[in-house]
Design a protein around this motif. Structure first.
Motif, PDB file in Angstrom:
ATOM      1  N   LEU A   1      -9.722   2.894 -44.761  1.00 25.83           N
ATOM      2  CA  LEU A   1      -9.325   1.438 -44.279  1.00 25.83           C
ATOM      3  C   LEU A   1      -8.189   1.063 -44.969  1.00 25.83           C
ATOM      4  O   LEU A   1      -8.185   1.115 -46.071  1.00 25.83           O
ATOM      5  N   TYR A   2      -7.233   0.484 -44.044  1.00 29.13           N
ATOM      6  CA  TYR A   2      -6.038  -0.019 -44.656  1.00 29.13           C
ATOM      7  C   TYR A   2      -6.523  -1.568 -44.700  1.00 29.13           C
ATOM      8  O   TYR A   2      -5.847  -2.320 -45.433  1.00 29.13           O
ATOM      9  N   ASN A   3      -6.745  -2.089 -43.601  1.00 29.01           N
ATOM     10  CA  ASN A   3      -7.066  -3.464 -43.343  1.00 29.01           C
ATOM     11  C   ASN A   3      -8.364  -3.260 -42.398  1.00 29.01           C
ATOM     12  O   ASN A   3      -8.517  -2.612 -41.556  1.00 29.01           O
ATOM     13  N   THR A   4      -9.018  -4.494 -42.178  1.00 29.65           N
ATOM     14  CA  THR A   4     -10.091  -4.455 -41.394  1.00 29.65           C
ATOM     15  C   THR A   4     -10.084  -5.703 -40.391  1.00 29.65           C
ATOM     16  O   THR A   4      -9.572  -6.695 -40.742  1.00 29.65           O
ATOM     17  N   ASP A   5     -10.414  -5.493 -39.192  1.00 32.53           N
ATOM     18  CA  ASP A   5     -10.690  -6.392 -38.168  1.00 32.53           C
ATOM     19  C   ASP A   5     -11.965  -6.442 -37.457  1.00 32.53           C
ATOM     20  O   ASP A   5     -12.120  -5.849 -36.557  1.00 32.53           O
ATOM     21  N   PRO A   6     -12.961  -7.318 -38.301  1.00 28.32           N
ATOM     22  CA  PRO A   6     -14.365  -7.342 -38.016  1.00 28.32           C
ATOM     23  C   PRO A   6     -14.739  -7.611 -36.495  1.00 28.32           C
ATOM     24  O   PRO A   6     -15.458  -7.302 -35.927  1.00 28.32           O
ATOM     25  N   ARG A   7     -13.793  -8.572 -36.155  1.00 29.63           N
ATOM     26  CA  ARG A   7     -13.997  -9.471 -34.779  1.00 29.63           C
ATOM     27  C   ARG A   7     -13.757  -8.274 -33.637  1.00 29.63           C
ATOM     28  O   ARG A   7     -14.921  -8.338 -32.663  1.00 29.63           O
ATOM     29  N   THR A   8     -12.648  -7.636 -33.549  1.00 29.90           N
ATOM     30  CA  THR A   8     -12.468  -6.542 -32.695  1.00 29.90           C
ATOM     31  C   THR A   8     -13.633  -5.363 -32.972  1.00 29.90           C
ATOM     32  O   THR A   8     -14.176  -5.015 -31.964  1.00 29.90           O
ATOM     33  N   MET A   9     -14.029  -4.927 -34.116  1.00 30.57           N
ATOM     34  CA  MET A   9     -14.635  -4.053 -34.329  1.00 30.57           C
ATOM     35  C   MET A   9     -16.359  -4.399 -33.577  1.00 30.57           C
ATOM     36  O   MET A   9     -16.793  -3.517 -32.982  1.00 30.57           O
ATOM     37  N   PHE A  10     -16.486  -5.834 -33.636  1.00 33.16           N
ATOM     38  CA  PHE A  10     -17.900  -6.218 -33.148  1.00 33.16           C
ATOM     39  C   PHE A  10     -17.814  -6.154 -31.351  1.00 33.16           C
ATOM     40  O   PHE A  10     -18.695  -6.084 -30.898  1.00 33.16           O
ATOM     41  N   ASN A  11     -16.401  -6.348 -31.055  1.00 32.98           N
ATOM     42  CA  ASN A  11     -16.134  -6.415 -29.680  1.00 32.98           C
ATOM     43  C   ASN A  11     -16.569  -5.071 -29.078  1.00 32.98           C
ATOM     44  O   ASN A  11     -17.140  -4.958 -27.972  1.00 32.98           O
ATOM     45  N   VAL A  12     -16.095  -4.166 -29.888  1.00 30.73           N
ATOM     46  CA  VAL A  12     -15.984  -2.971 -28.984  1.00 30.73           C
ATOM     47  C   VAL A  12     -17.243  -1.950 -29.538  1.00 30.73           C
ATOM     48  O   VAL A  12     -17.910  -1.070 -28.521  1.00 30.73           O
ATOM     49  N   LEU A  13     -17.978  -2.132 -30.623  1.00 26.92           N
ATOM     50  CA  LEU A  13     -19.105  -1.675 -30.771  1.00 26.92           C
ATOM     51  C   LEU A  13     -20.268  -2.480 -30.164  1.00 26.92           C
ATOM     52  O   LEU A  13     -19.950  -3.533 -29.908  1.00 26.92           O
ATOM     53  N   ASN A  14     -21.501  -1.703 -29.798  1.00 32.77           N
ATOM     54  CA  ASN A  14     -22.355  -2.478 -28.977  1.00 32.77           C
ATOM     55  C   ASN A  14     -23.076  -3.546 -29.551  1.00 32.77           C
ATOM     56  O   ASN A  14     -24.163  -3.168 -29.749  1.00 32.77           O
TER      57      ASN A  14
END
Lengths: 94, 248
Positions: free
Chosen positions: B159-172
């Motif tokens: 991981l270079y940087n994280t984008d938890p908001r998008t991650m939670f958007n695309v994961l169920n």
């Protein structure tokens, strides 16, 4: 009937079971983020469980799974035959 | 034995996973050297482990809205959001005899190369069995392995940087659950290079390249013509198909 259950294996990964059953287990799909080497062993386990009586005890189901693992020379990582068997029983009761 | 290193390149999910399998087959047929490759995913994508259920793990509709690809890997493990701007992925492929027999030990070996790369950036990372690398107790890299046709493939992300908001958007995870509390909890469990270093993505790549090739004989190379056509074939017949991606 259709059933589904999922659980975290203690010290391991997540395992889920989706199944169709009547008096016997008709169809099993094992899901989760565990590892199996070779992966085909999981598909063989699914087939081997079909036809088992739905009232089988966890021990008998785990034994059937362990047998396939042995025959395939497989290694399960993050999941055990007992955890899969337990999840199958949960899927039939929940 | 000389390793082939395929420098950092960018493909979509289908091509990336097809290349891994095409190289695996070429090595099995003794038509390719052991290979290290580095790549990014464009468009960003979600990959799921080989035994995971796509519909259960991934918000497929949201992925389509956002132009995020979804794909099933041939390796086990969990769902990963591969953000184009947020990570570098690597694959390492070679005959099984080159690696420790034990699964955990072979993870430890390859993860050691990542740890050595991160060290170049002043980041002290540690192997966290079974398949993670952590910094200060938080996950910075996830890895997955398969062994088939006598070849070991391990791929993973750093991981270079994280984008938890998008991650939670695309994961169920249902949108009601994407609370600040949950995002905070992801931040508590996951970290990235940019939280520990000012390194650019290019510098991260160079550090990883060092970690992976240190003490190895290697040469830079590309896919052979056979590997390219095998990858094209796999892309059409497997990795782009619903029959594969939605098989569970």
């Amino acid at each position: 009937m259709d059933g589904f259950a999922e659980q975290k294996v203690p010290e391991g990964k997540l395992v889920g079971v989706r199944l169709r059953y009547g008096k016997t287990i008709e169809k099993v799909l094992i899901t989760g983020d565990f590892f199996a080497y070779p992966e085909n062993a999981v598909y063989r386990i699914e087939t081997a469980l079909e036809g088992m009586p739905s009232n089988s005890k966890a021990g008998a189901i785990a034994e059937r799974i362990a047998e396939v693992v042995k025959v395939e020379g497989a290694e399960l990582i993050g999941v055990t035959p007992e955890a899969i068997a337990d999840t199958i029983l949960k899927a039939m009761t929940e | 034995m000389k390793w082939r290193v395929i420098p950092l390149e960018t493909h979509d999910a289908y091509k990336n996973m097809s290349i891994d399998e095409a190289v695996l087959r070429a090595i099995a047929d003794e038509k390719a050297q052991s290979t290290i490759r580095f790549y990014r995913w464009k468009p960003s994508a979600v990959s799921i482990g080989t035994f995971q259920s796509m519909r259960k793990e991934v918000n497929v509709d949201r992925c389509r809205e956002l132009g995020v690809d979804v794909i099933r890997r041939i390796t086990g493990g969990g769902a990963v959001y591969h953000d184009f701007e947020g990570e570098i992925t690597y694959s390492i492929l070679g005959p099984m005899g080159m690696f420790p027999r034990g699964v955990r030990e072979s993870y430890r070996l390859v993860c050691g190369w990542i740890i050595s790369g991160l060290e170049q950036l002043g980041i002290k990372a540690a192997f966290a069995p079974i398949n993670d690398i952590i910094v200060g107790g938080k996950k910075i890299s996830g890895n997955a392995q398969t062994r088939r046709q006598g070849v070991l493939l391990q791929h993973g992300t750093i991981l270079y940087n994280t984008d938890p908001r998008t991650m939670f958007n695309v994961l169920n995870v249902s949108s009601e659950k994407i609370s600040d509390k949950m995002i905070k909890s992801a931040e508590e469990r996951v970290t990235s290079v940019s939280s520990h270093s000012d390194a650019s993505m290019q510098q991260l790549y160079e550090a990883l390249l060092y970690g992976f090739t240190k003490d190895k004989e290697f040469e830079f190379g590309n896919l052979s013509g056979d590997e390219q056509s095998s990858a094209r074939e796999l892309e059409g017949s497997v990795y782009r198909t619903d029959a594969w991606n939605f098989s569970r």
